[in-house]
Design a protein around this motif. Structure first.
Motif, short mmCIF file in Angstrom:
data_model
loop_
_atom_site.label_atom_id
_atom_site.label_comp_id
_atom_site.label_asym_id
_atom_site.label_seq_id
_atom_site.Cartn_x
_atom_site.Cartn_y
_atom_site.Cartn_z
N ASP A 59 0.79 -1.23 0.00
CA ASP A 59 0.00 0.00 0.00
C ASP A 59 0.83 1.29 0.00
N PRO A 60 1.92 1.39 0.79
CA PRO A 60 2.71 2.63 0.69
C PRO A 60 3.28 2.86 -0.70
N TRP A 61 3.70 1.80 -1.39
CA TRP A 61 4.20 1.95 -2.75
C TRP A 61 3.08 2.42 -3.68
N ILE A 62 1.88 1.88 -3.48
CA ILE A 62 0.74 2.32 -4.30
C ILE A 62 0.47 3.80 -4.06
N GLY A 63 0.59 4.25 -2.80
CA GLY A 63 0.37 5.65 -2.50
C GLY A 63 1.34 6.56 -3.23
N LEU A 64 2.62 6.18 -3.25
CA LEU A 64 3.62 6.97 -3.98
C LEU A 64 3.31 7.00 -5.48
N TRP A 65 2.89 5.87 -6.01
CA TRP A 65 2.57 5.76 -7.44
C TRP A 65 1.36 6.62 -7.79
N VAL A 66 0.34 6.61 -6.94
CA VAL A 66 -0.85 7.43 -7.17
C VAL A 66 -0.49 8.90 -7.18
N ASP A 67 0.38 9.34 -6.26
CA ASP A 67 0.81 10.74 -6.25
C ASP A 67 1.47 11.12 -7.58
N ARG A 68 2.34 10.25 -8.09
CA ARG A 68 3.02 10.54 -9.36
C ARG A 68 2.00 10.63 -10.50
N LEU A 69 1.04 9.72 -10.53
CA LEU A 69 0.02 9.75 -11.58
C LEU A 69 -0.81 11.01 -11.50
N ALA A 70 -1.15 11.44 -10.28
CA ALA A 70 -1.96 12.66 -10.13
C ALA A 70 -1.20 13.88 -10.63
N ARG A 71 0.09 13.97 -10.33
CA ARG A 71 0.87 15.12 -10.78
C ARG A 71 0.97 15.16 -12.30
N ARG A 72 0.98 14.00 -12.93
CA ARG A 72 1.13 13.93 -14.39
C ARG A 72 -0.22 13.85 -15.10
N SER A 73 -1.32 14.00 -14.36
CA SER A 73 -2.68 13.95 -14.93
C SER A 73 -2.95 12.63 -15.64
N ARG A 74 -2.44 11.54 -15.09
CA ARG A 74 -2.66 10.21 -15.67
C ARG A 74 -3.47 9.30 -14.75
N LEU A 75 -4.08 9.86 -13.73
CA LEU A 75 -4.74 9.03 -12.74
C LEU A 75 -5.99 8.35 -13.30
N GLY A 76 -6.72 9.04 -14.17
CA GLY A 76 -7.97 8.49 -14.68
C GLY A 76 -7.79 7.14 -15.36
N ARG A 77 -6.76 7.02 -16.21
CA ARG A 77 -6.54 5.75 -16.92
C ARG A 77 -6.22 4.63 -15.93
N ALA A 78 -5.40 4.94 -14.93
CA ALA A 78 -5.05 3.92 -13.94
C ALA A 78 -6.28 3.46 -13.16
N LEU A 79 -7.18 4.39 -12.86
CA LEU A 79 -8.40 4.02 -12.13
C LEU A 79 -9.29 3.10 -12.96
N TRP A 80 -9.36 3.35 -14.26
CA TRP A 80 -10.19 2.47 -15.10
C TRP A 80 -9.58 1.07 -15.21
N VAL A 81 -8.25 0.99 -15.30
CA VAL A 81 -7.61 -0.33 -15.33
C VAL A 81 -7.86 -1.06 -14.02
N ALA A 82 -7.69 -0.37 -12.89
CA ALA A 82 -7.94 -1.00 -11.60
C ALA A 82 -9.39 -1.43 -11.48
N CYS A 83 -10.31 -0.64 -12.02
CA CYS A 83 -11.73 -0.98 -12.00
C CYS A 83 -11.98 -2.29 -12.73
N LEU A 84 -11.43 -2.44 -13.92
CA LEU A 84 -11.63 -3.66 -14.71
C LEU A 84 -11.02 -4.87 -14.02
N VAL A 85 -9.81 -4.72 -13.50
CA VAL A 85 -9.15 -5.84 -12.81
C VAL A 85 -9.95 -6.26 -11.58
N LEU A 86 -10.46 -5.29 -10.83
CA LEU A 86 -11.22 -5.62 -9.62
C LEU A 86 -12.51 -6.35 -9.97
N ILE A 87 -13.18 -5.94 -11.03
CA ILE A 87 -14.42 -6.61 -11.43
C ILE A 87 -14.16 -8.09 -11.74
N ILE A 88 -13.10 -8.37 -12.50
CA ILE A 88 -12.80 -9.75 -12.90
C ILE A 88 -12.36 -10.57 -11.70
#
Length: 418
Positions: A59-88
């Protein structure tokens, strides 16, 4: 509803499907794999512990990764991938394609994938909530919407599977398959609302590089908040793991499990506005302390119950449920107030999530502990006394320790719990 309130509601909506996934994974998986699929109690407990430890560490590594994605405006794509993986992965957890010796391996694999995808969504979601308003009132309102939808998801998770079984005479696997479809639809809706209708993530473009764990722990108020948060999380995780076992083999009321859980979480939803008002008037730390006291006074009586005590337990569910809103709303608000404006929040919530997941991992060890004490699921009277006191007594002791650690807590605005 005003436009601002509607945007807060759009933010809160994702809390519903995230809770719909979390509750079955933490409460129903143990009894599902032991009673329905035939996995031994001890092996189930050790698999839960191992999978939760993996979830905790990442989880701490995921937190650092989420911060980087937010700064680069790439968080939305990551959330959709996580959404699909969680559903399956969530559907695969209930529709296991293997049996026998491979069942434990499948459980471990499915849990780790579910935990990882859920953590990406949840850490980003909490960090977003810490940066969508500049003041405590806005943060508390956002947390209130999030936890209100979360409790609605918990109520659905408590009652919908049982209703699906009884309404159409389905097997447990068929009912959980139908439940997984409903969960998938709501999760996609929640992610859409978050990305397109919720208030924006404020200051993301101004935040410094993601805070390291050393920076997070160097924040003295945060460091003082973490021990009581962990002890309180552990006090909630133990009964969450054992609830269905307690209802089935101590109360001997398995058909009432949906009513008990639904009542508990509905009471939590009813009490949430009260805790939000108390937090505004007294401060979130003092209000949380009062919630802990109410939980201890009411829940300790669960350890004294036995077969047929459905109505005393129902009363406990109502009173202890009222205290639940304090545990859900107030700790994240406290943490949000302690994060400096110029630091990215997801690293803090990664550390926060680590402690919550560690509490869940440790609670899984309650199953092999009860096996040592001769408790076997479905065998009424086998280790029932040990189950009752582990379920009802141990959590109250842990909450007392959390209260003690919170006694000298100061938040960034000078509040002190005394």
């Amino acid at each position: 509803m005003s436009r601002r309130a509607a945007s807060f509601a759009a933010y809160g909506l994702l809390g519903m499907p995230l809770a719909m996934a979390a509750l079955p994974v933490y409460i129903q998986v143990p009894i599902y794999y032991t009673s329905q699929l035939g996995l031994s109690l001890s092996l189930t407990g050790f698999v839960l512990f191992a999978a939760r430890i993996v979830d905790t560490v990442q989880d701490p590594w995921i937190g650092l990764w989420v911060d980087r994605l937010a700064r680069r405006s790439r968080l939305g794509r990551a959330l959709w991938v996580a959404c699909l993986v969680l559903i399956i992965a969530f559907a695969g957890l209930w529709l296991a394609p293997v049996s026998g010796p491979l069942l434990a391996a499948w459980l471990a694999f499915a849990l780790i994938i579910v935990y990882t995808a859920h953590s990406v969504l949840n850490i980003a979601y909490l960090a977003w909530g810490a940066r969508l308003a500049p003041d405590t009132v806005g943060l508390t309102k956002a947390a209130g919407w999030r936890e209100a939808f979360g409790l609605a998801g918990v109520v659905l998770a408590s009652t919908l599977p049982a209703w699906l079984v009884n309404a159409a005479d389905r097997s447990s696997q068929q009912s959980m398959g139908a439940y997984s479809i409903a969960f998938a639809l709501l999760l996609a809706l929640g992610v859409t609302a978050l990305l397109h209708r919720a208030p924006p993530w404020l200051h993301a473009q101004l935040a410094e590089n993601s805070a390291s764990w050393r920076v997070c722990l160097a924040n003295q108020p945060v460091r003082r908040l973490l021990p009581p948060y962990f002890l309180n999380a552990l006090s909630v995780s133990v009964p969450a793991t054992l609830a269905l076992f307690f209802i089935a083999d101590v109360l001997v009321e398995p058909h009432w499990s949906g009513y008990f859980l639904g009542t508990y979480f509905l009471a939590g939803a009813a009490g949430m506005p009260v805790w939000m008002k108390l937090a505004t008037r007294l401060g979130p730390a003092r209000a949380w302390r009062l919630g802990m006291i109410l939980a201890i006074i009411t829940f300790v009586w669960a350890a004294t119950l036995g077969p047929g005590d459905r109505y005393p337990y129902l009363a406990i569910c109502v009173l202890a449920g009222l205290s639940l809103g304090a545990d859900l709303v107030l700790p994240p608000v406290l943490l949000a107030r302690l994060i400096p404006d110029r630091q990215a929040p997801a690293a803090y919530y990664g550390l926060w999530s680590l402690l919550g997941k560690l509490a869940l991992a440790l609670s899984g060890l309650a199953l092999p502990w009860l096996a040592i004490l001769d408790y076997q699921p479905g065998e009424i009277g086998s280790g029932g006394h040990a189950l009752a006191w582990t379920y009802g007594g141990l959590p109250c002791f842990l909450k007392l320790l959390a209260l003690w650690r919170l006694r000298n807590f100061h938040d960034s605005n000078g509040e002190q719990t005394t």
